[in-house]
Design an enzyme around this catalytic site. Sequence first.
Site, PDB file in Angstrom:
ATOM      1  N   LYS A 139       0.869  -1.184   0.000  1.00  0.00           N
ATOM      2  CA  LYS A 139       0.000   0.000   0.000  1.00  0.00           C
ATOM      3  C   LYS A 139       0.899   1.226   0.000  1.00  0.00           C
ATOM      4  O   LYS A 139       1.809   1.342   0.817  1.00  0.00           O
ATOM      5  CB  LYS A 139      -0.867  -0.032   1.263  1.00  0.00           C
ATOM      6  CG  LYS A 139      -1.587   1.268   1.578  1.00  0.00           C
ATOM      7  CD  LYS A 139      -2.567   1.045   2.723  1.00  0.00           C
ATOM      8  CE  LYS A 139      -3.088   2.346   3.289  1.00  0.00           C
ATOM      9  NZ  LYS A 139      -4.165   2.148   4.261  1.00  0.00           N
TER      10      LYS A 139
HETATM   11  C1  5RP Z   1      -1.457   4.862   6.930  1.00  0.00           C
HETATM   12  C2  5RP Z   1      -2.464   3.815   7.104  1.00  0.00           C
HETATM   13  C3  5RP Z   1      -3.660   4.269   7.814  1.00  0.00           C
HETATM   14  O1  5RP Z   1      -3.747   3.849   9.080  1.00  0.00           O
HETATM   15  C4  5RP Z   1      -4.921   4.237   7.067  1.00  0.00           C
HETATM   16  O2  5RP Z   1      -5.176   2.977   6.539  1.00  0.00           O
HETATM   17  C5  5RP Z   1      -4.932   5.340   6.074  1.00  0.00           C
HETATM   18  O3  5RP Z   1      -6.095   5.504   5.338  1.00  0.00           O
HETATM   19  P1  5RP Z   1      -6.402   6.919   4.671  1.00  0.00           P
HETATM   20  O4  5RP Z   1      -5.099   7.658   4.542  1.00  0.00           O
HETATM   21  O5  5RP Z   1      -6.991   6.630   3.329  1.00  0.00           O
HETATM   22  O6  5RP Z   1      -7.362   7.645   5.566  1.00  0.00           O
HETATM   23  O7  5RP Z   1      -2.297   2.686   6.700  1.00  0.00           O
HETATM   24  O8  5RP Z   1      -0.412   4.462   6.173  1.00  0.00           O
END
Ligand code: 5RP
Length: 291
Positions: free
Chosen positions: A201
């Site tokens: 991710k």
């Molecule tokens: C940051 C993460 C977060 O905890 C989260 O999943 C982020 O989601 P978003 O930025 O779309 O609100 O993994 O790296």
Amino acid sequence: MPEADKEGERYQADKPQAAPGFFLKGSHQLDWGMKNRLARTFNPASGRTVMLAIDHGYIQGPTTGLERVDLSIVPLLPHCDALFCTRGILRSVIPADSTKPMVLRASGGASILKDLSNEQIAMDMEDAVRLNAAGVGVQIYIGSDYETQTIHNMTRLVDAGLRFGIPVMGITAVGKDMKRDAQYFRLACRIIAELGAQYVKTYYVEDGFETVTASCPVPIVMAGGKKLPELDALTMAYNAVSQGAAGVDMGRNIFQSDAPKAMIAAVNAVVHQNAKPKDALEIYKTLKPKG
Ligand code: 5RP
């Protein structure tokens, strides 16, 4: 003797058994359980996922939009491909009769009051198995003081995941003063993939995102980041999938929207149907009155 001799034609010996590949980049040599979990997380028809990220509480407590996960998120479950959450929220709030794949946050140990990069493994892989997780997620802080520690968190989870068939999503976390550009994300994503994560991710960057996806041998899902106007968020998602991302793992841009259900429908259209951002915005606007 078995009756095989008189039923020869039932064996269709002239038809070789199919040896299908696998729809996800870099995943074709994984074991069945791992592939099956990936095929539940990523839609095999589009090869992409709309994962809803709601793990924010693990470092920042009751985040705006997540104060009552039972009220704000549970109704969104039918509209995502997978949910990314902590095991605490899973056990306490997410209905166990949900058939959605759950990807569980497996790192933690820091809070917004201190250095976020000082994380440890926060969940045993055995518990992920017990919870029937479709995967686990772990933060990696390349370039931070805790770089080695966070990489080691990931490699230990990868080893445990391989034992049980649970994919690991490696997350490129960016420290406050670090530059968010393609060069950095190429480095971080590639390290994460080389060290065994089954998918990564990462954040979208305007310049050169396609080089980040191209040089990463496993699927990349785009992280959402801070809340943007709906059209900007849809454009970012559109650009990311057009430039090689296998979907999104978005949180705030969905659950902090004025109409989260409408927004997730619009994101689905972008990710799974390649809807153009303006067309997806129309979907959002049409559904917005319904919430
Ligand atoms: C940051 C993460 C977060 O905890 C989260 O999943 C982020 O989601 P978003 O930025 O779309 O609100 O993994 O790296």
